[in-house]
Scaffold this active site. Structure first.
Site, PDB file in Angstrom:
ATOM      1  N   ALA A 121       0.713  -1.160  -0.012  1.00  0.00           N
ATOM      2  CA  ALA A 121      -0.189   0.056   0.168  1.00  0.00           C
ATOM      3  C   ALA A 121       0.881   1.356  -0.020  1.00  0.00           C
ATOM      4  O   ALA A 121       0.562   2.088  -0.527  1.00  0.00           O
ATOM      5  CB  ALA A 121      -1.029  -0.069   1.155  1.00  0.00           C
ATOM      6  N   THR A 122       2.021   1.376   0.431  1.00  0.00           N
ATOM      7  CA  THR A 122       2.998   2.559   0.593  1.00  0.00           C
ATOM      8  C   THR A 122       3.114   2.923  -0.880  1.00  0.00           C
ATOM      9  O   THR A 122       3.072   4.042  -1.245  1.00  0.00           O
ATOM     10  CB  THR A 122       4.279   2.167   1.492  1.00  0.00           C
ATOM     11  OG1 THR A 122       3.991   1.971   2.803  1.00  0.00           O
ATOM     12  CG2 THR A 122       5.263   3.379   1.200  1.00  0.00           C
ATOM     13  N   ASN A 201      -5.820   3.281  10.222  1.00  0.00           N
ATOM     14  CA  ASN A 201      -4.868   2.268  10.992  1.00  0.00           C
ATOM     15  C   ASN A 201      -4.711   2.400  12.517  1.00  0.00           C
ATOM     16  O   ASN A 201      -4.508   1.455  13.216  1.00  0.00           O
ATOM     17  CB  ASN A 201      -3.431   2.279  10.313  1.00  0.00           C
ATOM     18  CG  ASN A 201      -2.806   3.395  10.227  1.00  0.00           C
ATOM     19  OD1 ASN A 201      -3.365   4.648   9.851  1.00  0.00           O
ATOM     20  ND2 ASN A 201      -1.477   3.530  10.729  1.00  0.00           N
ATOM     21  N   HIS A 251      -0.623  -8.146   3.420  1.00  0.00           N
ATOM     22  CA  HIS A 251      -0.456  -8.817   4.621  1.00  0.00           C
ATOM     23  C   HIS A 251      -1.338  -8.133   5.564  1.00  0.00           C
ATOM     24  O   HIS A 251      -1.308  -8.580   6.964  1.00  0.00           O
ATOM     25  CB  HIS A 251       1.122  -8.323   5.228  1.00  0.00           C
ATOM     26  CG  HIS A 251       1.531  -7.065   5.418  1.00  0.00           C
ATOM     27  ND1 HIS A 251       1.700  -6.559   6.899  1.00  0.00           N
ATOM     28  CD2 HIS A 251       1.409  -5.763   4.697  1.00  0.00           C
ATOM     29  CE1 HIS A 251       1.835  -5.467   6.825  1.00  0.00           C
ATOM     30  NE2 HIS A 251       1.829  -4.947   5.693  1.00  0.00           N
ATOM     31  N   THR A 289       9.647  -7.489 -12.469  1.00  0.00           N
ATOM     32  CA  THR A 289       8.924  -8.801 -12.487  1.00  0.00           C
ATOM     33  C   THR A 289       7.934  -9.024 -11.368  1.00  0.00           C
ATOM     34  O   THR A 289       8.122  -8.860 -10.113  1.00  0.00           O
ATOM     35  CB  THR A 289      10.076  -9.874 -12.566  1.00  0.00           C
ATOM     36  OG1 THR A 289      10.973  -9.750 -13.284  1.00  0.00           O
ATOM     37  CG2 THR A 289       9.352 -11.339 -12.390  1.00  0.00           C
ATOM     38  N   CYS A 375       4.340   1.842  11.676  1.00  0.00           N
ATOM     39  CA  CYS A 375       5.313   2.743  10.898  1.00  0.00           C
ATOM     40  C   CYS A 375       6.026   4.172  11.591  1.00  0.00           C
ATOM     41  O   CYS A 375       6.983   4.685  11.379  1.00  0.00           O
ATOM     42  CB  CYS A 375       4.693   3.435   9.720  1.00  0.00           C
ATOM     43  SG  CYS A 375       4.120   2.107   8.697  1.00  0.00           S
TER      44      CYS A 375
END
Length: 451
Positions: A121-122, A201, A251, A289, A375
């Site tokens: 998401a960052t 969050n 996650h 990739t 964070c």
């Protein structure tokens, strides 16, 4: 033969004996770099009796065993590069990636063509905030966001400010929700993006995303939402919400770390400037990739979440009530931070009056909880989210975030209640302020003198 040797090595690693606590989250039994003996575990100089029970689901969630089962073949036998177009290994990996893309899209009622895989998401937030404004920089020079956004959105906005863009940081109400009238008033002709997080969050409040989407549609302004904490937990429909861009994470929904996605609306089409250059994968938006095993795991996690969201929600709500009522029945001065009505039940942010937050966290060594965002947890400053709500600094310092999830048990909740109550009572016994309050003294009317 090499495959058999690898499988044997993996089995030996996975089947190593591990001592588990009676109260420990089901998916937490893996080898860790700590010293363990019969008297307990020592890690980073802290000694505890065993693995703590896990109540920090907003930081990360354990991988669902069904997700791991889906991923393993793409580490061992189906290891092809999904961008290899000339042989079976590439074809089967490509097919697995597209199947996972469909599962992610289904969970938010989008088209698979609108899903771009990222590292999390960052990265999706950075592409959304900086990518949109860079693409439309000749006409659009203004962004609107809120003071309670995730750090990566706020830092992306500050980066834009350094480049000469203007940013409006909307305040939130005491319940953590944005004032829609203030949002409407902040929109300008050169506004290029509105970015508001769907589920916070730190405090778990659910913003009125559908109403925000209507306002953005009325003014023809792209709307971005960080839905990392919302995906798989509350129903999401990108068309109903009129979302232009949405950031997603693997996650947080019992999938692997290192994988996420960005939803980008096709009609009306939203354009961004890529933040990474390379081979042009993912429609040129995110070169590199695509990691097939991680993508497969993310897709499996989304598929499971869609099927089990309703069941998980009912169960988590019951556990949250058990936790809150269990604590409030035994101690006073407990405040829920953020809206009680509009919140995701798996996030319970509490402040305990007359208790120092860091001391409480250190005392709760047997419970893995946090005082806010993972964070920003290295900072001893009170949470910027709670300060934006207008929470008093002393109460902001005492906040604890309990994260409840799919694998949390009633026994874990009861143990968390017991340990929290015991620690709060212990700290209050040492607090002269609490003694004064019990004696009927109003602390707000005391004139404190400096020496």
């Amino acid at each position: 033969m090499p495959s058999k040797l690898l499988t044997t090595a993996l089995r030996r690693t996975i089947l190593k004996p591990t001592i588990l606590r009676p109260f420990s989250t089901a998916a937490a039994a893996v080898a860790e770099p700590y010293q363990e003996d019969t008297s307990g575990i020592t890690v980073k100089g802290v000694k505890i009796s065993g693995r703590p029970l896990y109540l920090d689901m907003q930081a990360t969630s354990p991988v669902d065993p069904r997700v791991l089962d889906a991923m393993l073949p793409y580490y061992l036998s189906r290891f092809g590069n999904p961008h290899s177009r000339t042989h079976l290994y590439g074809w089967e990996s490509d097919q697995a990636v597209e199947s996972a893309r469909t599962h992610v899209a289904d969970l938010i009622s989008a088209s698979p063509k609108e899903i771009i895989f990222t590292s999390g998401a960052t990265e999706s937030n950075n592409i959304s905030v900086k990518g949109v404004l860079h693409f439309y920089k000749d006409k659009k020079r203004h962004v609107i966001t809120t003071q309670t956004e995730h750090k990566c959105v706020l830092d992306s906005c500050r980066h834009l400010q350094q480049e000469g863009f203007e940013v409006t940081y909307l305040p939130v109400e005491p319940d953590g929700l944005v004032d829609l009238d203030k949002l409407r008033a902040a929109i300008r002709p050169d506004t290029g993006l509105v970015s508001v997080m769907m589920v916070n969050n730190e405090i778990g409040v659910i913003q009125p995303v559908e109403e925000i989407g209507k306002i953005c549609k009325e003014f023809n302004v792209p709307f971005h939402t960080d839905a990392a904490q919302a995906l798989g937990k509350i129903p999401i429909d990108v068309d109903k919400m009129n979302v232009s861009l949405m950031s997603l994470s693997g996650h947080k929904i019992y999938g692997p770390k290192g994988i996420g996605a960005l939803y980008m609306r096709r009609r009306p089409r939203i354009r961004v400037e890529p933040q990474m250059n390379g081979g042009g994968q993912e429609r040129g938006i995110r070169s590199g990739t695509v990691p097939t095993p991680l993508v497969v795991g993310f897709g499996a996690a989304c598929d499971i979440a869609k099927k089990e969201m309703e069941y998980d929600d009912k169960r988590i709500k019951a556990l949250q009530e058990r936790l809150l009522n269990g604590i409030r029945d035994k101690i006073d001065g407990v405040v829920v931070n953020g809206s009680v009505e509009r919140r995701y039940a798996g996030n319970l942010n509490l402040s305990f009056a007359y208790v120092e937050g860091e001391s409480l966290l250190m005392g709760l060594k047997e419970v893995a909880v946090s005082s806010g965002s993972a964070c920003t947890s290295a900072s001893l400053e009170p949470s910027y989210v709670l300060r934006a709500l207008g929470v008093d600094e002393d109460m902001a310092h005492t906040s604890i975030r309990y994260g409840i999830g799919r694998f949390t048990t009633e026994e874990e909740i009861d143990r968390a209640v017991e340990l929290t109550v015991m620690q709060v009572e212990k700290l209050r016994e040492m607090s002269p302020l609490y003694e004064m309050v019990k004696a009927g003294i109003d602390l707000k009317n005391i004139q404190w003198s400096q020496h």
